[in-house]
Design a protein around this motif. Structure first.
Motif, PDB file in Angstrom:
ATOM      1  N   LYS A 138     -48.806   2.640 -14.165  1.00 53.97           N
ATOM      2  CA  LYS A 138     -48.164   1.834 -13.166  1.00 53.97           C
ATOM      3  C   LYS A 138     -49.805   1.110 -12.938  1.00 53.97           C
ATOM      4  O   LYS A 138     -49.788  -0.410 -12.145  1.00 53.97           O
ATOM      5  CB  LYS A 138     -47.823   1.991 -11.882  1.00 53.97           C
ATOM      6  CG  LYS A 138     -48.054   3.343 -11.065  1.00 53.97           C
ATOM      7  CD  LYS A 138     -47.433   3.769  -9.564  1.00 53.97           C
ATOM      8  CE  LYS A 138     -48.096   1.890  -8.561  1.00 53.97           C
ATOM      9  NZ  LYS A 138     -47.233   2.638  -7.514  1.00 53.97           N
ATOM     10  N   GLU A 139     -50.834   2.538 -13.006  1.00 54.30           N
ATOM     11  CA  GLU A 139     -52.141   1.817 -12.213  1.00 54.30           C
ATOM     12  C   GLU A 139     -52.270   0.579 -13.369  1.00 54.30           C
ATOM     13  O   GLU A 139     -54.115  -0.011 -13.028  1.00 54.30           O
ATOM     14  CB  GLU A 139     -53.114   3.090 -12.337  1.00 54.30           C
ATOM     15  CG  GLU A 139     -53.301   3.576 -13.596  1.00 54.30           C
ATOM     16  CD  GLU A 139     -52.461   4.803 -14.405  1.00 54.30           C
ATOM     17  OE1 GLU A 139     -52.391   5.234 -15.681  1.00 54.30           O
ATOM     18  OE2 GLU A 139     -51.229   4.351 -13.449  1.00 54.30           O
ATOM     19  N   ASN A 140     -52.012   0.285 -14.764  1.00 55.35           N
ATOM     20  CA  ASN A 140     -52.730  -0.769 -15.737  1.00 55.35           C
ATOM     21  C   ASN A 140     -51.540  -1.919 -15.334  1.00 55.35           C
ATOM     22  O   ASN A 140     -51.532  -2.634 -16.057  1.00 55.35           O
ATOM     23  CB  ASN A 140     -53.042   0.391 -16.525  1.00 55.35           C
ATOM     24  CG  ASN A 140     -53.650   1.461 -16.965  1.00 55.35           C
ATOM     25  OD1 ASN A 140     -54.512   0.841 -16.488  1.00 55.35           O
ATOM     26  ND2 ASN A 140     -53.071   2.064 -17.611  1.00 55.35           N
ATOM     27  N   LEU A 141     -50.721  -1.940 -14.414  1.00 49.10           N
ATOM     28  CA  LEU A 141     -49.304  -3.241 -14.897  1.00 49.10           C
ATOM     29  C   LEU A 141     -49.648  -3.866 -14.019  1.00 49.10           C
ATOM     30  O   LEU A 141     -49.435  -3.810 -12.302  1.00 49.10           O
ATOM     31  CB  LEU A 141     -48.512  -1.986 -14.692  1.00 49.10           C
ATOM     32  CG  LEU A 141     -47.228  -3.401 -14.980  1.00 49.10           C
ATOM     33  CD1 LEU A 141     -47.042  -4.414 -16.227  1.00 49.10           C
ATOM     34  CD2 LEU A 141     -45.577  -2.641 -14.542  1.00 49.10           C
ATOM     35  N   VAL A 142     -50.108  -5.237 -13.910  1.00 54.15           N
ATOM     36  CA  VAL A 142     -49.554  -6.487 -12.560  1.00 54.15           C
ATOM     37  C   VAL A 142     -48.262  -6.987 -12.500  1.00 54.15           C
ATOM     38  O   VAL A 142     -47.895  -8.021 -14.047  1.00 54.15           O
ATOM     39  CB  VAL A 142     -51.036  -7.493 -12.611  1.00 54.15           C
ATOM     40  CG1 VAL A 142     -50.947  -7.902 -11.474  1.00 54.15           C
ATOM     41  CG2 VAL A 142     -52.025  -6.519 -12.118  1.00 54.15           C
ATOM     42  N   VAL A 143     -47.699  -6.905 -12.028  1.00 46.72           N
ATOM     43  CA  VAL A 143     -46.623  -8.160 -11.579  1.00 46.72           C
ATOM     44  C   VAL A 143     -46.644  -9.722 -11.122  1.00 46.72           C
ATOM     45  O   VAL A 143     -46.985  -9.510 -10.454  1.00 46.72           O
ATOM     46  CB  VAL A 143     -45.454  -7.091 -11.265  1.00 46.72           C
ATOM     47  CG1 VAL A 143     -43.761  -8.390 -11.181  1.00 46.72           C
ATOM     48  CG2 VAL A 143     -44.719  -6.340 -11.871  1.00 46.72           C
ATOM     49  N   ASP A 144     -46.517 -10.526 -11.513  1.00 45.92           N
ATOM     50  CA  ASP A 144     -46.622 -11.529 -11.463  1.00 45.92           C
ATOM     51  C   ASP A 144     -45.495 -12.182 -11.121  1.00 45.92           C
ATOM     52  O   ASP A 144     -44.043 -12.253 -11.882  1.00 45.92           O
ATOM     53  CB  ASP A 144     -46.416 -12.024 -12.577  1.00 45.92           C
ATOM     54  CG  ASP A 144     -47.407 -13.898 -12.659  1.00 45.92           C
ATOM     55  OD1 ASP A 144     -46.258 -14.256 -11.883  1.00 45.92           O
ATOM     56  OD2 ASP A 144     -47.964 -14.573 -13.711  1.00 45.92           O
ATOM     57  N   LEU A 145     -45.658 -12.721  -9.948  1.00 46.22           N
ATOM     58  CA  LEU A 145     -44.472 -13.074  -9.010  1.00 46.22           C
ATOM     59  C   LEU A 145     -44.602 -14.918  -8.387  1.00 46.22           C
ATOM     60  O   LEU A 145     -43.839 -15.124  -8.109  1.00 46.22           O
ATOM     61  CB  LEU A 145     -44.142 -12.907  -8.050  1.00 46.22           C
ATOM     62  CG  LEU A 145     -44.095 -11.103  -8.471  1.00 46.22           C
ATOM     63  CD1 LEU A 145     -43.732 -10.557  -6.242  1.00 46.22           C
ATOM     64  CD2 LEU A 145     -42.334 -10.568  -9.274  1.00 46.22           C
ATOM     65  N   GLU A 184     -43.653   0.604  -6.569  1.00 42.63           N
ATOM     66  CA  GLU A 184     -43.424   1.543  -7.215  1.00 42.63           C
ATOM     67  C   GLU A 184     -43.506   1.560  -8.191  1.00 42.63           C
ATOM     68  O   GLU A 184     -44.065   2.622  -9.059  1.00 42.63           O
ATOM     69  CB  GLU A 184     -41.668   2.409  -7.234  1.00 42.63           C
ATOM     70  CG  GLU A 184     -41.828   1.937  -5.213  1.00 42.63           C
ATOM     71  CD  GLU A 184     -41.752   2.895  -4.948  1.00 42.63           C
ATOM     72  OE1 GLU A 184     -42.215   4.535  -5.079  1.00 42.63           O
ATOM     73  OE2 GLU A 184     -42.395   3.192  -3.565  1.00 42.63           O
ATOM     74  N   PHE A 185     -43.775   0.239  -9.224  1.00 38.88           N
ATOM     75  CA  PHE A 185     -43.532   0.380 -10.621  1.00 38.88           C
ATOM     76  C   PHE A 185     -44.911   0.200 -11.343  1.00 38.88           C
ATOM     77  O   PHE A 185     -45.424  -0.492 -12.279  1.00 38.88           O
ATOM     78  CB  PHE A 185     -42.449  -0.110 -11.638  1.00 38.88           C
ATOM     79  CG  PHE A 185     -41.360   0.482 -10.743  1.00 38.88           C
ATOM     80  CD1 PHE A 185     -41.291   1.946 -11.559  1.00 38.88           C
ATOM     81  CD2 PHE A 185     -40.548  -0.276  -9.487  1.00 38.88           C
ATOM     82  CE1 PHE A 185     -40.087   2.410 -11.098  1.00 38.88           C
ATOM     83  CE2 PHE A 185     -39.226   0.372  -9.548  1.00 38.88           C
ATOM     84  CZ  PHE A 185     -38.928   2.118  -9.972  1.00 38.88           C
ATOM     85  N   CYS A 186     -45.729  -0.895 -10.303  1.00 40.99           N
ATOM     86  CA  CYS A 186     -47.500  -1.721 -10.789  1.00 40.99           C
ATOM     87  C   CYS A 186     -48.691  -1.244  -9.782  1.00 40.99           C
ATOM     88  O   CYS A 186     -48.032  -0.814  -8.422  1.00 40.99           O
ATOM     89  CB  CYS A 186     -46.928  -3.431 -10.772  1.00 40.99           C
ATOM     90  SG  CYS A 186     -46.162  -3.833  -8.943  1.00 40.99           S
ATOM     91  N   ASP A 187     -49.514  -2.522 -10.106  1.00 41.88           N
ATOM     92  CA  ASP A 187     -50.605  -1.652  -9.147  1.00 41.88           C
ATOM     93  C   ASP A 187     -50.913  -3.109  -8.639  1.00 41.88           C
ATOM     94  O   ASP A 187     -51.854  -2.573  -6.968  1.00 41.88           O
ATOM     95  CB  ASP A 187     -51.867  -0.991  -9.953  1.00 41.88           C
ATOM     96  CG  ASP A 187     -53.281  -0.921  -9.302  1.00 41.88           C
ATOM     97  OD1 ASP A 187     -52.880  -0.133  -8.581  1.00 41.88           O
ATOM     98  OD2 ASP A 187     -54.388  -1.859  -9.369  1.00 41.88           O
ATOM     99  N   GLU A 188     -50.946  -4.121  -8.772  1.00 43.73           N
ATOM    100  CA  GLU A 188     -51.097  -5.334  -7.966  1.00 43.73           C
ATOM    101  C   GLU A 188     -50.048  -6.340  -8.216  1.00 43.73           C
ATOM    102  O   GLU A 188     -48.966  -5.922  -9.284  1.00 43.73           O
ATOM    103  CB  GLU A 188     -52.611  -5.954  -8.615  1.00 43.73           C
ATOM    104  CG  GLU A 188     -53.481  -4.942  -8.309  1.00 43.73           C
ATOM    105  CD  GLU A 188     -55.032  -6.139  -8.583  1.00 43.73           C
ATOM    106  OE1 GLU A 188     -54.956  -7.380  -8.405  1.00 43.73           O
ATOM    107  OE2 GLU A 188     -55.537  -5.025  -8.496  1.00 43.73           O
TER     108      GLU A 188
END
Length: 274
Positions: A138-145, A184-188
């Protein structure tokens, strides 16, 4: 506290600034045109080096389309400032590791997270999010919303995630509950306001204020808003509206992208003061 974050948008292999709502086609054919505010004569490495020299952390490189030249331009940016730039555009569970290995600090995942549900409507696929988070961390993941405004029958304004070059509005509504669940599943989080992206007519103030309210605990400074910024004073506005929890990206208004409204030196000075 709110800070300036940089962007490098790549379309058909070139650094560009595009009106977000005009991205209705891919960028593979020369006839697949979007409304362009700026087309750079400089390579992506020029902008990566610019951000590196001024220590602008958390910048994102976005590949707008499937043209193979976009990958080459993104790689060039990563080589210029390895392990400091985020990369998005076409990221899936199959290629996320490869981009991290090429030097991305984070990968930004967007459309791949959305699939059609039993009602044939596009919605967030939590199973996919959990799988990619577990695979790369998760520390490497950004979710685009990135989202569009939707006005309901009761005239209530909501924001729903838009995919497919921001043309497909999904059933995924932005809210405090959504950001809490996804954190819970992403960093940013990266959030383009697609309706004002590239127009230089001002930020979506209501959205920014809501993002400040919806910000999960511990995610202050881990939400980046993009869209419509037209003045260096917008940094102070975003800080006020979000109570310092949301960062701001400038695009078409910035002088390094052909704009005449905001100087890079002004937003860099803001970061230095903060």
């Amino acid at each position: 506290m709110t800070k300036f974050r940089g962007c490098i948008d790549i379309h058909a292999g070139q650094v560009k600034q595009i009106v977000g709502g005009s991205l209705t086609k891919d960028d593979v054919s020369p006839t697949d045109k979007a409304q362009e505010n700026f087309v750079s004569t400089k390579p992506s490495s020029y902008y990566a080096q610019l951000y590196r020299e001024h220590n602008v952390e958390g910048c994102h490189v976005i590949k707008l389309g499937t043209n193979p030249a976009n990958n080459e331009a993104a790689q060039l940016a990563l080589e210029t400032w390895p392990n400091h730039l985020q990369v998005g555009g076409g990221i899936t569970i199959d290629n996320a590791d490869a981009w991290l290995n090429m030097g991305a600090s984070h990968v930004i995942v967007t459309s791949w997270l959305f699939t059609k549900d039993t009602h044939d409507e596009w919605n967030l696929d939590m199973e996919r999010l959990i799988k990619i988070s577990n695979k790369i961390g998760k520390e490497n993941l950004v979710v685009d919303l990135s989202c569009r405004r939707v006005i309901g029958d009761d005239d209530e304004i909501s924001w729903f995630v838009a995919t497919n070059k921001w043309q497909t509005i999904t059933k995924c509504k932005l809210s405090s509950e959504l950001l809490d669940m996804l954190s819970e599943f992403c960093d940013e989080f990266l959030i383009h306001a697609a309706d004002v992206e590239g127009l230089c007519k001002g930020i979506d103030a209501e959205l920014v204020e809501n993002l400040g309210e919806w910000c999960p605990r511990g995610y202050e400074g881990k939400i980046t808003y993009a869209g419509g910024a037209k003045s260096a004073s917008d940094l102070a506005l975003v800080e006020q509206l979000s109570r310092g929890k949301v960062d701001l990206t400038y695009g078409s208004s910035l002088d390094v992208f052909g704009g005449d409204l905001v100087k890079l030196s002004e937003v860099l000075e803001w970061n230095e003061r903060k």
